[in-house]
Design an enzyme around this catalytic site. Sequence first.
Site, PDB file in Angstrom:
ATOM      1  N   HIS A  30     -85.514 -48.447 -30.623  1.00  0.00           N
ATOM      2  CA  HIS A  30     -84.629 -47.598 -30.302  1.00  0.00           C
ATOM      3  C   HIS A  30     -83.262 -47.771 -31.168  1.00  0.00           C
ATOM      4  CE1 HIS A  30     -82.661 -44.346 -27.896  1.00  0.00           C
ATOM      5  NE2 HIS A  30     -84.007 -43.882 -27.687  1.00  0.00           N
ATOM      6  N   HIS A  90     -91.478 -37.357 -34.596  1.00  0.00           N
ATOM      7  CA  HIS A  90     -90.696 -37.545 -33.715  1.00  0.00           C
ATOM      8  C   HIS A  90     -90.507 -36.099 -32.736  1.00  0.00           C
ATOM      9  CE1 HIS A  90     -86.675 -37.718 -32.085  1.00  0.00           C
ATOM     10  NE2 HIS A  90     -87.002 -38.811 -31.600  1.00  0.00           N
TER      11      HIS A  90
HETATM   12  O1  LIG Z   1     -88.393 -41.793 -30.172  1.00  0.00           O
HETATM   13  C1  LIG Z   1     -87.936 -40.992 -29.309  1.00  0.00           C
HETATM   14  O2  LIG Z   1     -88.435 -40.030 -28.713  1.00  0.00           O
HETATM   15  C2  LIG Z   1     -86.431 -41.530 -28.897  1.00  0.00           C
HETATM   16  O3  LIG Z   1     -85.928 -42.372 -29.806  1.00  0.00           O
HETATM   17  C3  LIG Z   1     -85.597 -40.337 -28.622  1.00  0.00           C
HETATM   18  O4  LIG Z   1     -85.443 -39.499 -29.763  1.00  0.00           O
HETATM   19  C4  LIG Z   1     -84.269 -40.612 -27.941  1.00  0.00           C
HETATM   20  O5  LIG Z   1     -84.251 -41.476 -26.825  1.00  0.00           O
HETATM   21  C5  LIG Z   1     -83.610 -39.410 -27.845  1.00  0.00           C
HETATM   22  O6  LIG Z   1     -83.932 -38.521 -27.034  1.00  0.00           O
HETATM   23 MG   LIG Z   2     -87.456 -43.441 -31.289  1.00  0.00          MG
END
Ligand SMILES: O=C(O)[C@@H](O)[C@H](O)[C@H](O)CO
Ligand SMILES: [Mg+2]
Length: 383
Positions: free
Chosen positions: A185, A285
């Site tokens: 993250h 994503h």
């Molecule tokens: O890969 C994922 O799903 C995370 O990095 C989310 O994009 C982030 O926590 C924002 O919601």
């Molecule tokens: Mg992520």
Amino acid sequence: MKITKYSTYIVPPRWLFLKIETDEGIVGWGEPVIEGKAHTVQAAVSELMDFLIGKDPLRIEDHWQVMYRSGFYRGGPILMSAIAGIDQALWDIKGKAFNAPVHQLLGGACRDSMRVYSWIGGDRPTDVGLAALEKQKAGFTAIKMNATEELQYIDSYSKVDQVVERVAAIRTATGPDFGIGVDFHGRVHKPMAKILAKALEPYRLMFIEEPVLPENNEALREIANHTSTPIATGERMFSRWDFKSLLQDGYVDIIQPDLSHAGGITECKKIFAMAEAYDVAVAPHCPLGPIALAACLQVDATAHNAVIQEQSLGIHYNAGNDLLDYIVDPGVFSYDDGFVKIPQGPGLGITVNEEYVIKMALESPHRWRNPVWRHQDGSVAEW
Ligand SMILES: O=C(O)[C@@H](O)[C@H](O)[C@H](O)CO
Ligand SMILES: [Mg+2]
């Protein structure tokens, strides 16, 4: 056909929906959003729509080029998310105009269904062993979790051990074949990233994600040299131009462009194709709503290197609305043995529940902002 009108809807938990209307009565839906900046993207959409009102919605490539190139300033999360949602809505209109799903217009499907994974643990990684087991029982073959809440540049090895314990608990609970993604993250800096990557190697992960922030992608080289685990990144990269050096450098295994952040269907189809030429897989994503997920599945269907799709079915954030609340045909996303069938209806293949969208936008327009987290010494931690 001409574009006549557009409307935007700020809806919970963190999303923004866009509807584009035409003089022939065909409407298209898009999801132009970046979490925590929905109102900023909404403003960018309104500025870009000035170029599109009165135009033929079917000339998508030209509209994309106008939105991207004619503004002088280009790229980045806000502009590319605004373009993304508009682009999705235009593809939805085109599909409905030709009575075909978008994947047919992109060349046709090269797979019947798409493997999906679910996020567990919400923003904070707690009780993930149990959560993973629940997802497995619900039919998923893979999950993703956040590694840690925060880690300083140099931090204690016991925090590394805690991550390892959680991952070990998932592996024990779910068995050897269950897919486990661990999302660093961008909360981990280079000195600890290589330690954590190495410590997680025995658990045979599907991938580690954003081992460092994308602005530090040059550090992937060293991390890749410390582990055989596939390395994934890309949710905070927004165009072909952002991805080109990542692909050229050769240390990424899976890219994760977001169909609502990286210029939409038009741009992501091209990004996927660039990755294919480097033998790099794609795992788009998508912690977002139903329109974004439908857009992902339409492109996934046509991309040989698309391997697994993130989706937020089942209350991704452990709070607020589920994406299925916003469509009238939730069966379109039903999964079987960890796979979702590619939606076959015209356009994006879903029917947005407009009445509910309007109701939510009126009754509970969110002002969701990213939480501010701090390290023990008071300095700001990456969220
Ligand atoms: O890969 C994922 O799903 C995370 O990095 C989310 O994009 C982030 O926590 C924002 O919601
Ligand atoms: Mg992520």
